[in-house]
Design a protein around this motif. Structure first.
Motif, PDB file in Angstrom:
ATOM      1  N   GLU A  68       5.800   0.216   6.607  1.00  0.00           N
ATOM      2  CA  GLU A  68       6.209  -0.049   5.228  1.00  0.00           C
ATOM      3  C   GLU A  68       5.021  -0.133   4.273  1.00  0.00           C
ATOM      4  O   GLU A  68       5.192  -0.374   3.086  1.00  0.00           O
ATOM      5  CB  GLU A  68       6.988  -1.378   5.142  1.00  0.00           C
ATOM      6  N   SER A  70       2.281   0.963   1.893  1.00  0.00           N
ATOM      7  CA  SER A  70       1.952   2.109   1.037  1.00  0.00           C
ATOM      8  C   SER A  70       0.437   2.148   0.848  1.00  0.00           C
ATOM      9  O   SER A  70      -0.123   1.260   0.223  1.00  0.00           O
ATOM     10  CB  SER A  70       2.662   1.929  -0.304  1.00  0.00           C
ATOM     11  N   ARG A 205      -2.746   1.036  -2.208  1.00  0.00           N
ATOM     12  CA  ARG A 205      -3.073   2.079  -3.173  1.00  0.00           C
ATOM     13  C   ARG A 205      -3.659   1.502  -4.441  1.00  0.00           C
ATOM     14  O   ARG A 205      -3.227   0.461  -4.923  1.00  0.00           O
ATOM     15  CB  ARG A 205      -1.803   2.862  -3.536  1.00  0.00           C
ATOM     16  N   ASP A 208      -1.454  -0.043  -7.329  1.00  0.00           N
ATOM     17  CA  ASP A 208      -0.139  -0.462  -6.846  1.00  0.00           C
ATOM     18  C   ASP A 208      -0.035  -1.980  -6.995  1.00  0.00           C
ATOM     19  O   ASP A 208      -0.547  -2.736  -6.176  1.00  0.00           O
ATOM     20  CB  ASP A 208       0.028  -0.058  -5.374  1.00  0.00           C
TER      21      ASP A 208
ATOM     22  N   MET B  46       4.819   5.138  -3.151  1.00  0.00           N
ATOM     23  CA  MET B  46       5.272   4.167  -4.136  1.00  0.00           C
ATOM     24  C   MET B  46       5.875   2.980  -3.394  1.00  0.00           C
ATOM     25  O   MET B  46       6.224   3.074  -2.224  1.00  0.00           O
ATOM     26  CB  MET B  46       6.322   4.751  -5.087  1.00  0.00           C
ATOM     27  N   THR B  47       5.973   1.873  -4.106  1.00  0.00           N
ATOM     28  CA  THR B  47       6.611   0.704  -3.534  1.00  0.00           C
ATOM     29  C   THR B  47       7.629   0.172  -4.536  1.00  0.00           C
ATOM     30  O   THR B  47       7.479   0.359  -5.732  1.00  0.00           O
ATOM     31  CB  THR B  47       5.593  -0.410  -3.244  1.00  0.00           C
ATOM     32  N   TYR B  51       8.644  -3.168  -0.862  1.00  0.00           N
ATOM     33  CA  TYR B  51       8.942  -2.248   0.238  1.00  0.00           C
ATOM     34  C   TYR B  51       8.426  -0.853  -0.101  1.00  0.00           C
ATOM     35  O   TYR B  51       8.267  -0.510  -1.270  1.00  0.00           O
ATOM     36  CB  TYR B  51      10.452  -2.164   0.481  1.00  0.00           C
ATOM     37  N   ALA B  52       8.180  -0.065   0.935  1.00  0.00           N
ATOM     38  CA  ALA B  52       7.803   1.329   0.727  1.00  0.00           C
ATOM     39  C   ALA B  52       8.799   2.189   1.488  1.00  0.00           C
ATOM     40  O   ALA B  52       9.687   1.674   2.174  1.00  0.00           O
ATOM     41  CB  ALA B  52       6.386   1.570   1.232  1.00  0.00           C
ATOM     42  N   ALA B  55      13.181   2.262   2.466  1.00  0.00           N
ATOM     43  CA  ALA B  55      13.667   0.966   1.988  1.00  0.00           C
ATOM     44  C   ALA B  55      13.483   0.852   0.477  1.00  0.00           C
ATOM     45  O   ALA B  55      14.365   0.370  -0.240  1.00  0.00           O
ATOM     46  CB  ALA B  55      12.927  -0.159   2.692  1.00  0.00           C
TER      47      ALA B  55
END
Lengths: 354, 566
Positions: A68, A70, A205, A208, B46-47, B51-52, B55
């Motif tokens: 999960e 990123s 990232r 982000d 992206m998140t 979550y990424a 999801a």
């Protein structure tokens, strides 16, 4: 419609003629030497196809154990972009005005042809005509070189980039003090150091704002199941780092099924927090109440370990320090196999500043 | 003034997103926004809500597209890529999109190579153009104008100077450009003059000061990614204020010098030529961009020679600066380049929802009931507060009105006023509360409810620190709990809550809720959140009609406290 090619295309590669090195050795501040036939020959740049001194690979900057997460896709080895490919010499070229002397490029060179002397980085370009040859940059040439480097990579040897000293560390820390606090340089530096120390590491990232975890890491070898979250704190708010790491562990436990007891989380800081700041007391509280041992490593310690190709075991929590034991000097020396040449409290590299 | 929107500004992510899109859709005639969203989510670029991947995609699905964060992310990148000329709209609408000839080169370039082409595309951004609807009228090749302005302003500028400088000029008008530089120089040297100039700009546009500021984010990111400028703090531009400014780099200076030598062709002039010349200009524009970016144009040299001859009078022995994909529609460019796009159907992505739902707020009701709750009258602060409430009540005000008056009165409270006030409200409820001394490292909580069994640490955020309770406060509440259990300064149990109290409830209720649930699942601790209004409602009810409240609900509170007035 066909695409245009670039002017600055690679034309040559270097390969060994018929004799491969049997051994490699390096002394501090010198390029490595290769044992070819019965002769020690100064190493030189092989003009690698995909130069590991410049570019990380996809599998190094991704941690599949954290599906999960990123992560940033910046493949640069040099966190300050001081290394560039020279199409003229067909070797990497280091801009010493930008270079901070972290040595990451040097320790990734498969033959140790990058070194630091008199405060300058150098790439050995003059190669042995007797043992090496330039061949055209073709598919078969690339395959030949890859095959040879696979054999070279099996030689057990250790880079000896430079021997640490207070003065050297001060220069690097000074160079980093001019870095824009919002830049990715600290995170890239930490990621790339951990990769050089044998781990896979992914950083969040750039830009982000939704991912609060700075980085994650995991063991590179299939048998090494070590993994964990990393908080990178190059500023002064180390208390925020201890809070953040608890947040990271909980989020990974709850949302990504990374059991909190399996998470060998750590904080990487520029300097060890002062004893009075309360960070190490909180780290001790976390151990007391939650049974979690959060390791603390400084940038300086990571650099020294990297320069010596040390093998570390983050899964054993050997860099755990808390209020009752405020130092990682012993653990670092154990991994170096020698006494460390950094005075007590210097820059907070191995223990809090005096 | 040019309004650059505020989309994805991170160079590495822009490149990565584009390459991933290319991998997936290069064999399709076009791709949609949904396709982009799917790819961006799948590749974890992206998140959403922490979550990424799939999801994030699932969590961001809403009926209202403008609230769909994945789609908004895709739209943001589509806009950047269109601005850079890497993709173009197919047909008359904004979507679907197709890759351009320049886009193909970007997607196939390696990390180092792509930078030089990226630079050319940034310089290629110009207005007016026929590819995007914009709200401004300036006729400017902004990044060229910006680089030249940097040179004329001693190589250093503050970001807002871009707004009332090169973002507000028609750069082909030499006189207008000159006047702009003179004005910029006349504003320099005084922070007050800068403030006045910036305010005048905002007033003339009838916008809030944040809009021009936000408009600088994308251009600054572009210029930094190209290595043309770097940050530098300076107090010499607008003394006495020290501001983070932008310094032109050597590379930026070289770029400025190199583009001065080019024939800068804009839309109006382009449209003034006949069809044959226009086609030649399109080809020359594209090939000269690629040549400057380090591509070998030998295979198309004969075309270049022929087109150069056709455009000889226009070029006047100069090379051409004209980016067709950033100026005119793709079909016109393709026709000139001889690119024939197959009319295969576009790919459509079916989005399936993963089994993750957004977590709704975790609300816990604290029940008020009729009772005979005694207010501690030995406490001066409590006494004074009680009198204030009673006097308001004497004016026939309802509890809700009393709460509102007191609540409004605390909006500007600093830590020194707010922390003791919150502590006092808990004392009204019958708790023994101690406020920590500033700088007491042993007691990291801001206040603590002292109890023989269930002591509760309280993390307080005054409205001047943060109006809405943040994730940071929740994290500190967890730390308080850990410290209290570890150091045993007051008796408590693992099940007892740790409180975060602030002025308003969190803005991002869902993320705070998720974090509270994460903490509970990972560590087994409950974090309770109380906003001032809720705390006041309980305290005022206790004073006004002697209500009692469910102490156990507070002691075990997990999530947001809610209370209904009887």
């Amino acid at each position: 419609m066909s695409l245009l090619d670039r002017n600055d295309r690679r034309k040559h590669l270097t390969v060994f003629r018929s004799i491969f090195p049997r051994d490699i050795e390096q002394t501090y501040n010198e390029p490595a030497r290769l044992l070819l036939s019965e002769e020690w020959v100064i190493s030189s740049c092989m003009s690698c196809d995909d130069p590991p001194c410049m570019r990380l690979s996809e599998h190094e900057i991704e941690c599949p154990e954290f599906p999960e997460f990123s992560y940033e896709r910046d493949f640069s080895v040099c966190p300050v972009r001081a290394i560039r490919w020279s199409y003229e010499s067909e070797t990497p070229e280091i801009d010493n005005r930008l270079c901070i002397g972290c040595g990451l490029c040097a320790v990734r060179c498969p033959v140790g042809a990058i070194y630091r002397k008199d405060n300058h980085m150098g790439v050995v370009r003059r190669r042995s005509e007797q043992y090496t040859v330039r061949i055209p940059y073709t598919r078969s040439g690339v395959e030949k070189q890859r095959g040879q480097l696979t054999i070279v990579n099996k030689i057990a040897w250790k880079h000896r980039f430079q021997k640490e000293s207070d003065q050297i560390m001060r220069k690097i820390y000074h160079a980093l003090s001019n870095v824009d606090g919002r830049s990715m340089i600290p995170n890239l530096l930490v990621r790339n150091l951990l990769i050089s120390l044998g781990y896979k590491c992914a950083i969040s990232r750039s830009g982000d704002v939704y991912t609060r975890i700075d980085a994650v890491y995991s063991g590179k070898a299939s048998w090494d199941k070590t993994l964990g979250a990393i908080e990178i704190e190059f500023g002064r708010d180390t208390l925020d780092a201890s809070r953040s790491i608890l947040d990271d562990i909980a989020v990974l436990h709850s949302r990504s099924n990374i059991d909190k007891d399996r998470n060998c989380a750590m904080v990487v800081c520029l300097s060890f927090p002062n004893k009075r700041q309360g960070y190490f007391q909180v780290i001790k509280d976390i151990k007391n109440v939650l049974g979690l041992e959060i390791q603390t490593l400084s940038l300086g310690a990571l650099l020294i370990l990297t320069w010596n190709s040390s093998i570390i075991n983050l899964g054993k929590k050997e860099f755990y320090a808390d209020f009752d034991h405020l130092s990682i000097r012993q653990a670092t020396e154990f991994r170096l196999g020698r006494t460390i040449n950094i005075s007590e409290g210097c820059l907070g590299i191995l223990e809090p500043k005096k | 003034m040019i309004r650059f929107r505020n989309p994805g500004t991170q160079y590495t992510t822009q490149i990565q997103v584009f390459k991933e899109l290319y991998k997936e859709y290069s064999d399709c005639a076009s791709f949609s926004l949904d396709d982009m969203a799917h790819t961006i989510a799948r590749t974890r670029l992206m998140t959403a809500y922490g979550y990424a991947g799939g999801a994030a995609l699932a969590l961001s699905q809403t009926e209202n597209d403008s609230l769909n964060s994945t789609k908004m992310n895709a739209k943001m990148y589509a806009e950047v890529f269109r601005l850079l000329g890497w993709v173009s709209s197919v047909g008359s609408g904004s979507y679907p999109l197709c890759f351009t000839y320049i886009g193909y080169h970007v997607a196939n370039a390696d990390d180092e190579e792509v930078r030089s082409l990226y630079e050319q595309c940034v310089i290629g951004i110009n207005n007016p153009q026929e590819i995007m609807d914009v709200l401004y009228t300036e006729e400017v090749r902004f990044f060229k104008a910006a680089l030249l302005t940097f040179q004329d302003m001693d190589g250093i500028m503050y970001k807002h100077e871009l707004c009332y400088g090169p973002m507000s000029v028609d750069d082909l008008d030499a006189q207008q450009y000159k006047r702009m530089i003179t004005r910029l120089k006349s504003i320099r040297g005084s922070y007050a003059r800068y403030q006045k100039a910036y305010k005048e700009l905002c007033d003339s546009l009838s916008v809030k000061p944040t809009l021009p500021d936000n408009s600088t984010r994308l251009p600054i990111a572009f210029m930094k990614s190209c290595g043309w400028v770097e940050s530098e703090r300076s107090n010499t531009l607008f003394p006495p204020k020290s501001l983070e400014c932008l310094r032109l780099t050597q590379h930026g200076n070289e770029m400025a010098e190199s583009i001065k030598m080019l024939k800068d062709l804009r839309l109006k002039e382009f449209r003034s030529y006949d069809g044959k010349v226009r086609q030649a200009l399109i080809r020359l524009g594209i090939y000269s961009m690629l040549e400057r970016a380090g591509y070998d144009t030998t295979p198309v040299q004969s075309i270049i020679w022929k087109d150069t001859a056709t455009c000889e009078e226009i070029l006047n022995s100069k090379k051409l600066l004209f980016s067709p994909y950033q100026t005119i529609r793709v079909d016109e460019v393709d026709a000139a380049m001889g690119i024939v796009r197959e009319s295969t159907s576009s790919r459509s992505t079916n989005v399936s929802l993963a089994g993750i739902q957004r977590t709704d707020s975790l609300n816990k009701r604290i029940r008020l009931s009729a009772g005979n709750n005694l207010v501690h009258d030995s406490d001066e602060e409590v006494q004074s507060f009680t009198e204030k409430v009673k006097s308001l009540r004497a004016q026939n005000l309802r509890i809700v009105d009393i709460v509102q008056i007191i609540f409004d009165g605390m909006i500007a409270a600093t830590q020194t006023r707010f922390y003791p006030f919150v502590a006092m409200l808990f004392r009204v409820l019958g708790f023994e509360v101690q406020v920590s001394r500033p700088g007491d490292n042993g007691a990291r909580w801001d206040a603590i409810i002292i109890d023989e069994i269930n002591s509760i640490p309280i993390e307080i955020k005054s409205p001047t620190e943060e109006q809405h309770i943040s994730l940071k406060a929740i994290r500190q509440a967890l730390e308080n709990k850990v410290i209290l259990l570890s150091r045993n300064t007051h008796p408590t149990t693992p099940e007892t809550t740790s409180l975060a109290v602030g002025y308003y409830l969190p803005n991002d209720r869902a993320e705070v809720t998720n974090l509270i649930l994460d903490f509970k699942k990972a560590y087994g601790f409950s974090i309770g959140v109380i906003d001032l209004s809720t705390l006041l409602k309980i305290a005022v009810s206790v004073i006004v009609d002697g209500s009692s409240f469910d102490r156990q609900a507070l002691i075990r509170l997990e999530g947001f406290a809610r209370v209904s007035l009887r």
